[in-house]
Design a protein around this motif. Structure first.
Motif, PDB file in Angstrom:
ATOM      1  N   VAL A  31       0.838  -1.191   0.000  1.00 37.93           N
ATOM      2  CA  VAL A  31       0.000   0.000   0.000  1.00 37.93           C
ATOM      3  C   VAL A  31       0.878   1.247   0.000  1.00 37.93           C
ATOM      4  O   VAL A  31       1.886   1.326   0.701  1.00 37.93           O
ATOM      5  CB  VAL A  31      -0.938   0.014   1.219  1.00 37.93           C
ATOM      6  N   GLY A  32       0.476   2.220  -0.787  1.00 43.81           N
ATOM      7  CA  GLY A  32       1.194   3.485  -0.838  1.00 43.81           C
ATOM      8  C   GLY A  32       0.578   4.400  -1.867  1.00 43.81           C
ATOM      9  O   GLY A  32      -0.585   4.233  -2.259  1.00 43.81           O
ATOM     10  N   ALA A  33       1.344   5.395  -2.330  1.00 47.35           N
ATOM     11  CA  ALA A  33       0.841   6.290  -3.362  1.00 47.35           C
ATOM     12  C   ALA A  33       0.425   5.516  -4.599  1.00 47.35           C
ATOM     13  O   ALA A  33      -0.524   5.888  -5.288  1.00 47.35           O
ATOM     14  CB  ALA A  33       1.914   7.331  -3.716  1.00 47.35           C
ATOM     15  N   LYS A  34       1.143   4.422  -4.859  1.00 47.90           N
ATOM     16  CA  LYS A  34       0.773   3.529  -5.951  1.00 47.90           C
ATOM     17  C   LYS A  34       0.640   2.121  -5.386  1.00 47.90           C
ATOM     18  O   LYS A  34       1.633   1.494  -5.028  1.00 47.90           O
ATOM     19  CB  LYS A  34       1.829   3.537  -7.055  1.00 47.90           C
ATOM     20  N   PRO A  35      -0.584   1.578  -5.291  1.00 48.81           N
ATOM     21  CA  PRO A  35      -0.745   0.202  -4.815  1.00 48.81           C
ATOM     22  C   PRO A  35      -0.050  -0.785  -5.748  1.00 48.81           C
ATOM     23  O   PRO A  35      -0.117  -0.651  -6.972  1.00 48.81           O
ATOM     24  CB  PRO A  35      -2.266  -0.003  -4.800  1.00 48.81           C
ATOM     25  N   ILE A  36       0.606  -1.768  -5.155  1.00 46.62           N
ATOM     26  CA  ILE A  36       1.329  -2.776  -5.925  1.00 46.62           C
ATOM     27  C   ILE A  36       0.776  -4.150  -5.558  1.00 46.62           C
ATOM     28  O   ILE A  36       0.708  -4.488  -4.378  1.00 46.62           O
ATOM     29  CB  ILE A  36       2.839  -2.709  -5.646  1.00 46.62           C
ATOM     30  N   PRO A  37       0.359  -4.951  -6.535  1.00 47.76           N
ATOM     31  CA  PRO A  37      -0.206  -6.266  -6.234  1.00 47.76           C
ATOM     32  C   PRO A  37       0.790  -7.162  -5.497  1.00 47.76           C
ATOM     33  O   PRO A  37       2.010  -7.023  -5.637  1.00 47.76           O
ATOM     34  CB  PRO A  37      -0.536  -6.839  -7.621  1.00 47.76           C
ATOM     35  N   VAL A  38       0.235  -8.098  -4.725  1.00 49.59           N
ATOM     36  CA  VAL A  38       1.079  -9.014  -3.953  1.00 49.59           C
ATOM     37  C   VAL A  38       1.972  -9.838  -4.868  1.00 49.59           C
ATOM     38  O   VAL A  38       3.135 -10.114  -4.540  1.00 49.59           O
ATOM     39  CB  VAL A  38       0.189  -9.933  -3.084  1.00 49.59           C
ATOM     40  N   ALA A  39       1.455 -10.223  -6.036  1.00 48.48           N
ATOM     41  CA  ALA A  39       2.266 -11.013  -6.972  1.00 48.48           C
ATOM     42  C   ALA A  39       3.511 -10.238  -7.416  1.00 48.48           C
ATOM     43  O   ALA A  39       4.613 -10.798  -7.520  1.00 48.48           O
ATOM     44  CB  ALA A  39       1.429 -11.411  -8.184  1.00 48.48           C
ATOM     45  N   ASP A  40       3.356  -8.938  -7.636  1.00 49.21           N
ATOM     46  CA  ASP A  40       4.505  -8.118  -8.022  1.00 49.21           C
ATOM     47  C   ASP A  40       5.473  -7.946  -6.854  1.00 49.21           C
ATOM     48  O   ASP A  40       6.697  -7.857  -7.061  1.00 49.21           O
ATOM     49  CB  ASP A  40       4.035  -6.759  -8.515  1.00 49.21           C
ATOM     50  N   VAL A  41       4.938  -7.874  -5.653  1.00 46.66           N
ATOM     51  CA  VAL A  41       5.809  -7.788  -4.475  1.00 46.66           C
ATOM     52  C   VAL A  41       6.671  -9.041  -4.368  1.00 46.66           C
ATOM     53  O   VAL A  41       7.888  -8.968  -4.157  1.00 46.66           O
ATOM     54  CB  VAL A  41       4.966  -7.604  -3.199  1.00 46.66           C
ATOM     55  N   TRP A  42       6.042 -10.196  -4.528  1.00 45.89           N
ATOM     56  CA  TRP A  42       6.797 -11.454  -4.459  1.00 45.89           C
ATOM     57  C   TRP A  42       7.842 -11.520  -5.566  1.00 45.89           C
ATOM     58  O   TRP A  42       8.990 -11.939  -5.330  1.00 45.89           O
ATOM     59  CB  TRP A  42       5.839 -12.631  -4.551  1.00 45.89           C
TER      60      TRP A  42
END
Length: 344
Positions: free
Chosen positions: A40-51
């Motif tokens: 979570v932040g200014a631009k949400p990033i999907p969990v798949a991209d985090v992994w």
């Protein structure tokens, strides 16, 4: 240290079950807060991209944001929150003062003042902020205890709170005087001063990590001994506890935790005050359980507050110290008004 465990009232069956279940639930909540902090932040990033960013970095913008910005501030938030929660629990247990907290007793202000003076006098930064923070925390703690115990009366909770408030006010005046008169110092620490995880990288974490880990381990090992001290010095000594050694080790743990946390994230208030009370509502007075609860719940509160601060104002970000103040101030008022919560 305590040679044998002090006699404590046996926990009720409900509390006996609730302690491990509640600690597991707190750990799960911490995992969820960590995941939200990274995504979570200014631009949400999907969990798949985090992994993918953590396991197969491809140099893209999202991956760089995760690895260089969000992961470091999340890691620092977890450890700083745990340190502040533990420091508050240690101070409340040692002084038997329900209002004891690194901010209220002036320890955070001492560390902050020393850091400001180090920046002003020597242009310190990075690792150069760690040792001044420790020295400032130690000097403030000694000054508050000396003022609170001056005269024939002992260091009662009210005297310590008043002494801490006075010392913190003087140190805050010193801090504001320096940063108002010196643009260089103001520019360098203006975000740090309100308590912030913004812009913190893993280099800062590795600089303070040995002190944070040492303080956390020492604090958790002091649980049985603090149970003995809670019975009173005479009874604790009769049970085999070395009271002066316990007080010294507890003070060392508090200085390590507060100094490292303040050097990493700046002075953050109310975490060390509120979290130990929440922990004791679940665990009762047994420090063997309330200390680990305080560490985990402190980490939950700080990472959650940091995440909320990123999204609560569209197009801007509130520092984590501001969020904890908004949350902590009403709880502090409720704590002062509630005799049941304030009792140790």
């Amino acid at each position: 240290m305590a040679l044998r465990a002090p006699t404590l009232a046996p926990p009720t069956p409900t509390r006996r079950v609730l302690r491990p279940v509640g600690l597991l639930a707190a750990l799960v909540a911490l995992g969820a807060c960590v995941l939200l902090s990274i995504t979570v932040g200014a631009k949400p990033i999907p969990v798949a991209d985090v992994w993918a960013a953590l396991t197969d970095h491809d140099g893209s913008y999202d991956h760089n944001v995760i690895r260089t910005l969000r992961v470091p501030r999340t890691v620092i938030g977890v450890f700083v929150g745990a340190a502040l929660g533990l420091a508050g629990a240690l101070m409340q247990a040692l002084t038997r003062n329900p209002l004891a907290e690194p901010g209220i007793l002036g320890v955070n202000s001492g560390a902050a003042a020393a850091v400001v003076l180090a920046v002003f006098a020597f242009g310190a930064g990075g690792t150069g902020l760690v040792w001044p923070a420790f020295v400032g925390a130690a000097v403030a703690a000694v000054a508050v205890y000396a003022l609170g115990s001056r005269g024939p009366a002992n260091a009662t909770p009210v005297r310590l709170a008043l002494a801490g408030t006075a010392v913190a006010a003087v140190l805050q005046g010193l801090i504001y005087g320096v940063i108002v008169l010196n643009d260089f110092v103001f520019d360098r620490i203006r975000f740090w001063q309100v308590g912030s995880l913004l812009g913190r990288d893993l280099e800062i974490f590795w600089q303070v990590a040995p002190f944070l880990v040492a303080g956390i381990v020492l604090a958790l090992c002091l649980g049985p001994s603090l149970n003995a001290v809670a019975l009173g010095d005479d009874l604790a000594a009769s049970l085999g506890a070395r009271v002066p050694a316990i007080r010294t080790l507890t003070a060392i743990a508090v200085i390590l935790l507060c100094g490292a946390a303040t050097a990493a994230a700046g002075p953050i208030w109310f975490v060390g005050l509120i979290i130990p009370h929440v922990a004791r509502l679940i665990t009762g007075p047994d420090q063997r359980w309330s200390l680990p609860y305080s560490a985990v719940l402190g980490a939950v509160l700080l990472t959650a507050a940091d995440t909320v601060g990123r999204v609560i104002v569209p197009g801007a970000e509130l520092e984590v110290g501001i969020i904890t103040a908004f949350v902590g101030a009403p709880l502090f008022i409720a704590l002062v008004r509630s005799r049941r919560m304030a009792a140790l």
